[in-house]
Design a protein around this motif. Structure first.
Motif, PDB file in Angstrom:
ATOM      1  N   TYR A   1       0.835  -1.204   0.000  1.00 32.97           N
ATOM      2  CA  TYR A   1       0.000   0.000   0.000  1.00 32.97           C
ATOM      3  C   TYR A   1       0.872   1.258   0.000  1.00 32.97           C
ATOM      4  O   TYR A   1       0.648   2.191  -0.790  1.00 32.97           O
ATOM      5  CB  TYR A   1      -0.907  -0.027   1.222  1.00 32.97           C
ATOM      6  N   MET A   2       1.864   1.290   0.882  1.00 32.68           N
ATOM      7  CA  MET A   2       2.747   2.453   0.990  1.00 32.68           C
ATOM      8  C   MET A   2       3.539   2.662  -0.290  1.00 32.68           C
ATOM      9  O   MET A   2       3.695   3.798  -0.763  1.00 32.68           O
ATOM     10  CB  MET A   2       3.707   2.270   2.173  1.00 32.68           C
ATOM     11  N   ILE A   3       4.053   1.576  -0.861  1.00 29.55           N
ATOM     12  CA  ILE A   3       4.841   1.681  -2.094  1.00 29.55           C
ATOM     13  C   ILE A   3       3.985   2.234  -3.232  1.00 29.55           C
ATOM     14  O   ILE A   3       4.407   3.159  -3.953  1.00 29.55           O
ATOM     15  CB  ILE A   3       5.414   0.298  -2.479  1.00 29.55           C
ATOM     16  N   ALA A   4       2.789   1.700  -3.407  1.00 30.35           N
ATOM     17  CA  ALA A   4       1.913   2.142  -4.495  1.00 30.35           C
ATOM     18  C   ALA A   4       1.526   3.610  -4.330  1.00 30.35           C
ATOM     19  O   ALA A   4       1.551   4.389  -5.304  1.00 30.35           O
ATOM     20  CB  ALA A   4       0.663   1.264  -4.541  1.00 30.35           C
ATOM     21  N   ALA A   5       1.167   4.003  -3.112  1.00 29.61           N
ATOM     22  CA  ALA A   5       0.744   5.392  -2.874  1.00 29.61           C
ATOM     23  C   ALA A   5       1.894   6.365  -3.105  1.00 29.61           C
ATOM     24  O   ALA A   5       1.717   7.417  -3.741  1.00 29.61           O
ATOM     25  CB  ALA A   5       0.200   5.526  -1.453  1.00 29.61           C
ATOM     26  N   ALA A   6       3.072   6.031  -2.583  1.00 26.54           N
ATOM     27  CA  ALA A   6       4.218   6.947  -2.702  1.00 26.54           C
ATOM     28  C   ALA A   6       4.668   7.093  -4.145  1.00 26.54           C
ATOM     29  O   ALA A   6       4.953   8.209  -4.609  1.00 26.54           O
ATOM     30  CB  ALA A   6       5.366   6.445  -1.833  1.00 26.54           C
ATOM     31  N   THR A   7       4.750   5.974  -4.880  1.00 26.87           N
ATOM     32  CA  THR A   7       5.249   6.041  -6.262  1.00 26.87           C
ATOM     33  C   THR A   7       4.242   6.686  -7.211  1.00 26.87           C
ATOM     34  O   THR A   7       4.631   7.270  -8.227  1.00 26.87           O
ATOM     35  CB  THR A   7       5.605   4.639  -6.784  1.00 26.87           C
ATOM     36  N   ALA A   8       2.964   6.600  -6.882  1.00 27.99           N
ATOM     37  CA  ALA A   8       1.943   7.170  -7.768  1.00 27.99           C
ATOM     38  C   ALA A   8       1.791   8.677  -7.607  1.00 27.99           C
ATOM     39  O   ALA A   8       1.285   9.357  -8.508  1.00 27.99           O
ATOM     40  CB  ALA A   8       0.590   6.494  -7.519  1.00 27.99           C
ATOM     41  N   LEU A   9       2.229   9.229  -6.481  1.00 26.24           N
ATOM     42  CA  LEU A   9       1.965  10.638  -6.169  1.00 26.24           C
ATOM     43  C   LEU A   9       2.481  11.600  -7.240  1.00 26.24           C
ATOM     44  O   LEU A   9       1.754  12.507  -7.675  1.00 26.24           O
ATOM     45  CB  LEU A   9       2.588  11.001  -4.812  1.00 26.24           C
ATOM     46  N   LEU A  10       3.737  11.422  -7.665  1.00 23.76           N
ATOM     47  CA  LEU A  10       4.318  12.374  -8.612  1.00 23.76           C
ATOM     48  C   LEU A  10       3.692  12.250  -9.993  1.00 23.76           C
ATOM     49  O   LEU A  10       3.606  13.239 -10.733  1.00 23.76           O
ATOM     50  CB  LEU A  10       5.829  12.176  -8.683  1.00 23.76           C
ATOM     51  N   PHE A  11       3.256  11.051 -10.360  1.00 25.74           N
ATOM     52  CA  PHE A  11       2.518  10.904 -11.620  1.00 25.74           C
ATOM     53  C   PHE A  11       1.180  11.629 -11.534  1.00 25.74           C
ATOM     54  O   PHE A  11       0.788  12.351 -12.454  1.00 25.74           O
ATOM     55  CB  PHE A  11       2.295   9.423 -11.929  1.00 25.74           C
ATOM     56  N   VAL A  12       0.477  11.419 -10.433  1.00 21.26           N
ATOM     57  CA  VAL A  12      -0.859  12.014 -10.262  1.00 21.26           C
ATOM     58  C   VAL A  12      -0.772  13.534 -10.281  1.00 21.26           C
ATOM     59  O   VAL A  12      -1.634  14.210 -10.847  1.00 21.26           O
ATOM     60  CB  VAL A  12      -1.509  11.515  -8.954  1.00 21.26           C
ATOM     61  N   GLU A  13       0.293  14.088  -9.664  1.00 20.25           N
ATOM     62  CA  GLU A  13       0.436  15.546  -9.625  1.00 20.25           C
ATOM     63  C   GLU A  13       0.486  16.118 -11.039  1.00 20.25           C
ATOM     64  O   GLU A  13      -0.114  17.152 -11.328  1.00 20.25           O
ATOM     65  CB  GLU A  13       1.705  15.907  -8.846  1.00 20.25           C
TER      66      GLU A  13
END
Length: 546
Positions: free
Chosen positions: A71-83
């Motif tokens: 969960y932590m890995i997916a959320a952290a790595t997706a943040l900069l893409f989502v921004e």
């Protein structure tokens, strides 16, 4: 179509609040906070039910930890893409997509029958949280006027700080009265209602630039770096840290990937290509200093404390999960109350003054109050000792985010995304450090107790307990049980001292954070002095003209 959609939108993002009425702002706030609260609550409520999942998912303690790590890995790595992606579809649609992904994944998490399925859908759920958290705070900042943004951030702080503290209580209740699957099922109706309400009330034009400038190479490198860093921090204790080749490989890949990321960003900047992160954001000194302070206080101080407190109540005090949640509820309620109060005060007074007062309060708490918690502390007294912590955590978020975000303008979305990225990294560091310190201190104190023992007294203690025990068991078994009783007593005492020592060391991280706070205060004072000098020049010029 809402009334907002009928307006002509030819206005900078930082002026969007002028188009939004007070009534619309209230509905926007409620909708955003429901989604935010649900996503953040899920990060801690799942921790509580992990032991109940092991049997149905046919795994052990180490296997079940991947439910958290994935969960932590997916959320952290997706943040900069989502921004970056949010600039193309807008913040409101990004938020709605995030709620939809999170709700969809929650249903399938509740229905899983194997560990592989759970890890897959928890990863998807983490991506949903990234969509939500990357834009929720930005929506509130842009829809509130500057003079009320402290209040908005106080409300947001209520969600991101009160929800994790409420997790043990909610998780304990569900564990004792329902099935662990309801931790996920409960998100489904709430999520569906939130999707509908968000679609109706959120301004769809917000942040919608129809621009998608994205550096896939830089993103690949920072994603790899983040993944292996979080795996290292999550699994370090299990594998024996740097005694393990696996952990060393994770560290090497992470550092190498971070190096390639920075090299890629520098190359893109030199050749006028799109960088993943607009590094101009760090030209705002208030933001840069705030992020350093945020990283150490949130990750290395608050995450450690809130990771250790449930362990203190359950492992040392012997409380049930639900009882632990009830004991953590009073400080959690103070967090919620003080978040809103701090937000209101940040609009009326200098946020830097509030932040300095809160830092000193946190130093007192970490050095003198929390370390008093031990095995012999009555449960009611432990609750009283944690109340100042609730006040400090509640005060922390609003003034800090007000200082960090108030001058960012078009960089606000990126600032929010980086803040949450730092939250994941700092929290992982804090949890790893707390686990390592607690384990190491416990073993060290246990050995010290053995070294200082008088063997004659130990023998006397063992055989004094044999006589009541051998009424129920054979003599040889009674002696073993008596020794086990002594071992347990020694372990409890060692664990008690270990909690005190681990709590005490947290204060030193708060001192390190003070370096960044000092830089932030100096920057703020420079800004005020420049403003005063400019005003005096204008007054002097007006007097000359007269």
């Amino acid at each position: 179509m809402s009334s907002l959609e009928k307006k002509e939108i030819q206005i900078p993002p930082e002026k969007v609040y002028t188009l939004i009425s007070t009534k619309e702002r209230i509905f926007i706030t409620i909708s955003v906070m429901i989604g935010t609260f649900m996503a953040v609550l899920d990060t801690t409520i799942v921790d509580v039910v992990l032991p109940k999942m092991m049997g149905p998912l046919s795994t052990d303690l180490y296997g079940i930890q991947w439910v958290i790590t994935s969960y932590m890995i997916a959320a952290a790595t997706a943040l900069l893409f989502v921004e970056n992606f949010s600039k193309y579809i807008g913040y409101s649609y990004t938020f709605i997509v995030g709620i939809a992904i999170f709700t969809f994944a929650s249903f399938f998490c509740a229905s899983t029958t194997s560990l592989a399925q759970m890890i897959t859908f928890r990863s998807i759920q983490g991506i949903g949280e990234a969509f939500i958290m990357a834009c929720a705070q930005t929506i509130l900042i842009l829809t509130y006027p500057p003079e009320k943004r402290g209040t908005a951030l106080g409300i947001y702080g209520l969600g991101v700080s009160f929800a994790p503290a409420l997790g043990p209580t909610a998780g304990g209740f569900i564990t004792e009265h329902l099935n662990w699957r309801w931790v996920f099922y409960i998100n489904v109706p709430v999520g569906i209602l939130n999707i509908i309400s968000s679609f109706l009330v959120l301004p769809k034009f917000l942040g919608k630039e129809k621009i998608f400038h994205f550096n896939f190479i830089s993103y690949l490198f920072i994603a790899l770096a983040t993944i292996f860093l979080l795996i290292m921090l999550s699994k370090g204790q299990q594998y024996g840290w740097f005694q393990s080749i696996f952990i060393i490989k994770c560290l090497f890949i992470s550092l190498f990937s971070f190096s390639l990321f920075f090299a890629s960003e520098i190359w893109a900047s030199i050749h006028s290509k799109n960088t993943l992160i607009n590094w101009k954001i760090f030209k705002f000194p208030e933001y840069s200093w705030s992020m350093g302070f945020y990283f150490f206080i949130l990750g290395f101080v608050l995450y450690q404390i809130f990771y250790l407190l449930p362990l203190y109540y359950e492992n040392l005090k012997g409380l049930t999960t639900f009882q632990t949640g009830l004991h953590m509820l009073p400080p959690a309620m103070l967090i919620g109350t003080c978040s809103i109060i701090a937000g209101i005060l940040s609009d009326k007074f200098s946020p830097s003054i509030i932040l300095v007062i809160d830092w000193f309060l946190l130093l007192i708490i970490t050095f003198f109050i929390i370390p008093k918690l031990n095995y012999y502390t009555p449960a009611y007294k432990a609750v009283i000792l944690t109340l100042p912590l609730g006040i400090s955590v509640g005060i922390f978020f609003s003034p800090l985010t007000t200082l960090a975000m108030r001058n960012l303008g078009k960089f606000t979305g990126l600032g929010v995304a980086l803040m949450h990225y730092i939250r994941f990294l700092g929290g992982s560091f804090g949890t790893a450090i707390a686990t390592n310190h607690l384990e190491r201190n416990t073993k060290e104190f246990f050995l010290r107790i053995n070294e200082l023992q008088n063997w004659t007294y130990v023998k006397h203690f063992i055989y004094s307990k044999v006589f009541p025990i051998d009424k129920f068991f054979p003599l040889e078994l009674s002696i073993k049980k008596s020794k086990a009783l002594l071992y347990h007593a020694q372990y409890i005492q060692a664990l008690s001292w270990s909690f005190q020592e681990t709590f005490r060391t947290i204060g030193f991280w708060a001192l390190i954070a003070g370096i960044f706070l000092t830089g932030l205060i100096i920057t703020t004072l420079k800004h005020h002095f420049k403003s005063l000098i400019y005003i005096k020049k204008l007054i002097h010029k007006a007097e000359i003209d007269q």
